[in-house]
Write a protein that holds these residues in place. Sequence first.
Motif, PDB file in Angstrom:
ATOM      1  N   PRO A  15      56.908  53.172  47.755  1.00  0.00           N
ATOM      2  CA  PRO A  15      56.493  54.509  47.326  1.00  0.00           C
ATOM      3  C   PRO A  15      56.497  55.539  48.452  1.00  0.00           C
ATOM      4  CG  PRO A  15      54.557  53.186  47.722  1.00  0.00           C
ATOM      5  CD  PRO A  15      55.745  52.271  47.943  1.00  0.00           C
ATOM      6  N   GLY A  16      56.932  55.141  49.666  1.00  0.00           N
ATOM      7  CA  GLY A  16      56.785  56.010  50.825  1.00  0.00           C
ATOM      8  C   GLY A  16      57.958  56.926  51.069  1.00  0.00           C
ATOM      9  N   PHE A  17      58.447  57.601  50.038  1.00  0.00           N
ATOM     10  CA  PHE A  17      59.602  58.484  50.158  1.00  0.00           C
ATOM     11  C   PHE A  17      59.329  59.596  51.174  1.00  0.00           C
ATOM     12  CE2 PHE A  17      61.941  62.307  48.572  1.00  0.00           C
ATOM     13  CZ  PHE A  17      63.208  61.849  48.855  1.00  0.00           C
ATOM     14  N   ASP A  18      60.205  59.668  52.207  1.00  0.00           N
ATOM     15  CA  ASP A  18      60.106  60.677  53.267  1.00  0.00           C
ATOM     16  C   ASP A  18      58.806  60.580  54.068  1.00  0.00           C
ATOM     17  OD1 ASP A  18      62.595  61.738  52.904  1.00  0.00           O
ATOM     18  OD2 ASP A  18      61.930  63.697  52.184  1.00  0.00           O
ATOM     19  N   VAL A  19      58.150  59.414  54.041  1.00  0.00           N
ATOM     20  CA  VAL A  19      56.855  59.291  54.705  1.00  0.00           C
ATOM     21  C   VAL A  19      56.822  58.132  55.691  1.00  0.00           C
ATOM     22  CG1 VAL A  19      54.374  58.892  54.368  1.00  0.00           C
ATOM     23  CG2 VAL A  19      55.643  60.306  52.738  1.00  0.00           C
ATOM     24  N   ILE A  20      57.219  56.931  55.252  1.00  0.00           N
ATOM     25  CA  ILE A  20      57.080  55.766  56.122  1.00  0.00           C
ATOM     26  C   ILE A  20      58.435  55.191  56.502  1.00  0.00           C
ATOM     27  CG2 ILE A  20      54.753  55.139  55.424  1.00  0.00           C
ATOM     28  CD1 ILE A  20      55.909  53.093  53.528  1.00  0.00           C
ATOM     29  N   GLY A  21      58.497  54.625  57.703  1.00  0.00           N
ATOM     30  CA  GLY A  21      59.725  54.025  58.199  1.00  0.00           C
ATOM     31  C   GLY A  21      59.415  52.767  58.986  1.00  0.00           C
ATOM     32  N   LEU A  22      60.420  51.918  59.093  1.00  0.00           N
ATOM     33  CA  LEU A  22      60.278  50.643  59.783  1.00  0.00           C
ATOM     34  C   LEU A  22      61.469  50.440  60.706  1.00  0.00           C
ATOM     35  CD1 LEU A  22      58.941  47.793  60.095  1.00  0.00           C
ATOM     36  CD2 LEU A  22      60.351  47.074  58.137  1.00  0.00           C
ATOM     37  N   ARG A 140      66.342  65.754  60.377  1.00  0.00           N
ATOM     38  CA  ARG A 140      65.107  66.183  59.715  1.00  0.00           C
ATOM     39  C   ARG A 140      64.443  65.067  58.900  1.00  0.00           C
ATOM     40  NH1 ARG A 140      62.623  69.592  61.903  1.00  0.00           N
ATOM     41  NH2 ARG A 140      61.703  70.513  60.052  1.00  0.00           N
ATOM     42  N   HIS A 141      64.668  63.832  59.283  1.00  0.00           N
ATOM     43  CA  HIS A 141      64.024  62.705  58.613  1.00  0.00           C
ATOM     44  C   HIS A 141      63.072  62.035  59.609  1.00  0.00           C
ATOM     45  CE1 HIS A 141      67.865  62.768  56.074  1.00  0.00           C
ATOM     46  NE2 HIS A 141      66.887  63.264  55.352  1.00  0.00           N
ATOM     47  N   PRO A 142      61.816  62.453  59.657  1.00  0.00           N
ATOM     48  CA  PRO A 142      60.907  61.921  60.677  1.00  0.00           C
ATOM     49  C   PRO A 142      60.635  60.438  60.510  1.00  0.00           C
ATOM     50  CG  PRO A 142      59.682  63.205  59.061  1.00  0.00           C
ATOM     51  CD  PRO A 142      61.141  63.430  58.775  1.00  0.00           C
ATOM     52  N   ASP A 143      60.727  59.927  59.262  1.00  0.00           N
ATOM     53  CA  ASP A 143      60.454  58.506  59.058  1.00  0.00           C
ATOM     54  C   ASP A 143      61.483  57.651  59.795  1.00  0.00           C
ATOM     55  OD1 ASP A 143      62.323  59.567  57.301  1.00  0.00           O
ATOM     56  OD2 ASP A 143      61.398  58.759  55.497  1.00  0.00           O
ATOM     57  N   ASN A 144      62.756  58.046  59.779  1.00  0.00           N
ATOM     58  CA  ASN A 144      63.780  57.305  60.515  1.00  0.00           C
ATOM     59  C   ASN A 144      63.639  57.483  62.026  1.00  0.00           C
ATOM     60  OD1 ASN A 144      65.953  57.830  57.853  1.00  0.00           O
ATOM     61  ND2 ASN A 144      65.710  55.811  58.743  1.00  0.00           N
ATOM     62  N   VAL A 145      63.578  58.730  62.497  1.00  0.00           N
ATOM     63  CA  VAL A 145      63.632  58.935  63.947  1.00  0.00           C
ATOM     64  C   VAL A 145      62.348  58.501  64.642  1.00  0.00           C
ATOM     65  CG1 VAL A 145      65.407  60.723  63.833  1.00  0.00           C
ATOM     66  CG2 VAL A 145      62.991  61.384  63.836  1.00  0.00           C
ATOM     67  N   ALA A 146      61.206  58.663  64.016  1.00  0.00           N
ATOM     68  CA  ALA A 146      59.969  58.205  64.645  1.00  0.00           C
ATOM     69  C   ALA A 146      59.945  56.686  64.737  1.00  0.00           C
ATOM     70  CB  ALA A 146      58.751  58.714  63.881  1.00  0.00           C
ATOM     71  N   ALA A 147      60.418  56.010  63.697  1.00  0.00           N
ATOM     72  CA  ALA A 147      60.498  54.550  63.753  1.00  0.00           C
ATOM     73  C   ALA A 147      61.447  54.109  64.854  1.00  0.00           C
ATOM     74  CB  ALA A 147      60.933  53.998  62.397  1.00  0.00           C
ATOM     75  N   ALA A 148      62.628  54.736  64.924  1.00  0.00           N
ATOM     76  CA  ALA A 148      63.613  54.349  65.936  1.00  0.00           C
ATOM     77  C   ALA A 148      63.128  54.645  67.346  1.00  0.00           C
ATOM     78  CB  ALA A 148      64.941  55.067  65.672  1.00  0.00           C
ATOM     79  N   VAL A 154      55.791  52.855  60.798  1.00  0.00           N
ATOM     80  CA  VAL A 154      55.154  54.133  61.081  1.00  0.00           C
ATOM     81  C   VAL A 154      55.056  55.017  59.836  1.00  0.00           C
ATOM     82  CG1 VAL A 154      55.975  54.121  63.472  1.00  0.00           C
ATOM     83  CG2 VAL A 154      57.305  55.313  61.726  1.00  0.00           C
ATOM     84  N   GLY A 155      54.025  55.843  59.836  1.00  0.00           N
ATOM     85  CA  GLY A 155      53.905  56.930  58.878  1.00  0.00           C
ATOM     86  C   GLY A 155      54.110  58.241  59.607  1.00  0.00           C
ATOM     87  N   THR A 156      54.733  59.218  58.938  1.00  0.00           N
ATOM     88  CA  THR A 156      55.103  60.460  59.614  1.00  0.00           C
ATOM     89  C   THR A 156      54.902  61.668  58.706  1.00  0.00           C
ATOM     90  OG1 THR A 156      57.401  60.341  58.854  1.00  0.00           O
ATOM     91  CG2 THR A 156      56.890  59.273  60.944  1.00  0.00           C
TER      92      THR A 156
END
Length: 366
Positions: A15-22, A140-148, A154-156
């Motif tokens: 459910p974490g669309f545009d929010v969480i990344g791994l 502009r996808h913080p979930d991808n770049v913050a995880a990387a 991570v949540g962003t």
Amino acid sequence: MHLIKVPCSSANIGPGFDVIGLALSMYLELRVSVDETSPADASNNPLNCTVTYTGVGAEDIDLNPANNLLTRTALYVLRCHNQRAFPPQTHVHIHNPIPLGRGLGSSGAAVVAGVLLGNVVGKLNLSQPRLLDFCLMVERHPDNVAAALYGGFVGTYLNELDPDDMARKEVPLSEVLPQPAGGVDTGLTPPIPPENIGHYRRFDWAKEIKALAIIPDFEVSTAKAREVLPKSYTRQDMIFNLQRLALLTTVLSDSPPNPDLIYSAMQDKIHQPYRKTLIPALPAILSSMSPTSHKGLLGICLSGAGPTILALATENFDAIAGVIVQHFKDEGITCEWKVLEPAEDGATIREVPGDVPGYRTSLKTV
């Protein structure tokens, strides 16, 4: 020589669309050397940089440093710090195993690597939060770049920015940005990122849980995947996702994992139902697989915009992957699959001895 490693990433988990990344354990690698004792050749190489590449899609990668997303991103960082080109005789060898356009954060990894490249060769000593600011001006996808960048689960979120802060001139090419002015140096200072564009929080991840990535042999562009989404949602669907998201970021840290709770918390009504037309096997996969039917399975979702399927599991990886691969095969689509683990360290930089193996013989002149 410096070795830069950036993990791939999976976003939009459940459910974490545009929010969480791994961040996951498949790495884009750069070997970077600078020979500052040699003079720059401004006539043939005005940016002072040559690029070589091995890995996925090698035949289609543009090695011109004025066009390549990774080196353009580095150049953006350099020009924000009054450095108009790379140091003389900069060599960048890129090795990329991350599938392109498959929902595993290939463009996000390239942007993070590009920002780190600019930081290294420019000797800028930027902090990690400032590196994230530069990443988010391009991708502009913080979930991808913050995880990387930071690693782990991570949540962003992004701040809302003044339109003047998001001026596009000379910002490097990315799927979410319009075409910039190529490699022409206008002499202008590009838009410098405001501080703290985005924010992140790292969550715990249970050591038993691995990520099974089933990667179909076709691409889905992020732009196309966003086009199929509605412009508004019902209150019921938003509440559905928010309730599950509130649980998911915690239950994935429980040891031992609770399969039924994780499976329920990974349900989504925001993006997966609308993207099933782009990924033929998706409805059958989501409707036919659960922890009850498949031992070791915890939950299934699209990875990013797809078409990669991410199955979280603790065991029985071959059998789970085999079922998903067969669903795609029934649609005439072949797949590969990998068992990946969270990349806890995120992006790393270290000094390594020597030159790029085979560099002198593989160099492509542009």
